[in-house]
Write an enzyme that holds these catalytic residues in place. Sequence first.
Site, PDB file in Angstrom:
ATOM      1  N   GLY A 152     -16.561  40.287 -33.725  1.00 18.05           N
ATOM      2  CA  GLY A 152     -15.556  41.038 -34.456  1.00 18.05           C
ATOM      3  C   GLY A 152     -15.127  40.427 -35.770  1.00 18.05           C
ATOM      4  N   LYS A 153     -15.667  39.265 -36.136  1.00 22.35           N
ATOM      5  CA  LYS A 153     -15.279  38.630 -37.393  1.00 22.35           C
ATOM      6  C   LYS A 153     -15.860  39.384 -38.588  1.00 22.35           C
ATOM      7  CE  LYS A 153     -13.370  35.135 -35.195  1.00 22.35           C
ATOM      8  NZ  LYS A 153     -11.906  34.890 -35.191  1.00 22.35           N
ATOM      9  N   ASN A 154     -15.334  39.059 -39.783  1.00 21.96           N
ATOM     10  CA  ASN A 154     -15.868  39.690 -40.998  1.00 21.96           C
ATOM     11  C   ASN A 154     -17.356  39.433 -41.162  1.00 21.96           C
ATOM     12  OD1 ASN A 154     -13.105  40.061 -41.310  1.00 21.96           O
ATOM     13  ND2 ASN A 154     -13.161  39.715 -43.513  1.00 21.96           N
TER      14      ASN A 154
END
Length: 367
Positions: free
Chosen positions: A184-186
């Site tokens: 879910g990180k950038n």
Amino acid sequence: MIPLLDLKAHYAALRPEIEPAVLSVLASGNYVLGEQVQQFERDFAAYCGTRHAIAVNSGTSALHLALLAAGVGPGDEVITSPLTFVATASAIVYAGAQPVFVDVDPETLTLDPKRLEEAVTRRTKAIIPVHLHGQMADMGPILDRASHSHLHVIEDACQAHGAEYGGQRAGSMGVSGCFSFYPGKNLGACGEGGLVVTNDDRQMEIMRMLRDWGQEQRYHHALKGFNYRMDAVQGAILRVKLAHLEEWIAARRARAADYDRLLSGIPHLRLPVEAPGRRHVYHVYAVRTPERDDLRRHLEREGIQTGLHYPIPVHLQKAFRDLGYAEGDFPVAEAACREVLSLPIYPELAADQVENVAEAIMRDVYA
């Protein structure tokens, strides 16, 4: 429904690039570290403006190795923020040290440099500022205070890929900077992953050994190390994704600007602040309201997912009661945990979806 995050849409857009990269790794027979990971390390170090990058299996492992390479161990104290994911404090404990918390700035919710003086003791060895929600902490005064007492600054940049402070990239300002590539990180892997950047040659050498059982060369173990290696498949995927990171940051910033415009002036709703001289990359778009739980239930009924980053500060978590902190010790962080609500934001989020979220919020506020 408008999801908080849409990883299926994210993958669909990159499928023509990701699948050949993965298949090339499978055909190579080299599945752990190897050329794909090495090339990703070179690419990511260049992106951050550092000399070295050490890829590992998670952001937590990155923090752990960075602390060990900085010489942090039993009897030491490490100052950090109570408003973070528990991995920040857990990594300090893994190193044998004790987390010491200071409260956060009421505007940015990052570590408040003005509170460092009261927390530094003769046992303090390092400071871990947490770059929260996609915005860097106030690194200037943090680095100044650390220099005064010869303390290491290790950046927790797990939510801040590409964020900037005075034109310098997250991870490049301390002795090392730690990143997570949780999906879910950038910049997210298709699984777990992490990385440390540094300009320090010796610390780089130590971390490279520690991540691979402390080996100087195969079966020659100079240090008591760990199995913290990155899989080659994740290295290949992250190489593909890194080439798109700047366009994704631009999309996130555009959607954040839409939220700012549409939600400005709504009573009892505080919007995130981009501090002067910083580039916020909006890993999270977190609003604040005393009616947070009511608003969250309303948006759920409207088919809009939200998140809580974070509902309980670390010092009040059951797992960290042994540190001796109590409710009221860090009032700014505690208030934020009661009020913060994360709205949907991701590169594939459309402008009309942001409008739908804003309209739903206004229906609740003005009902």
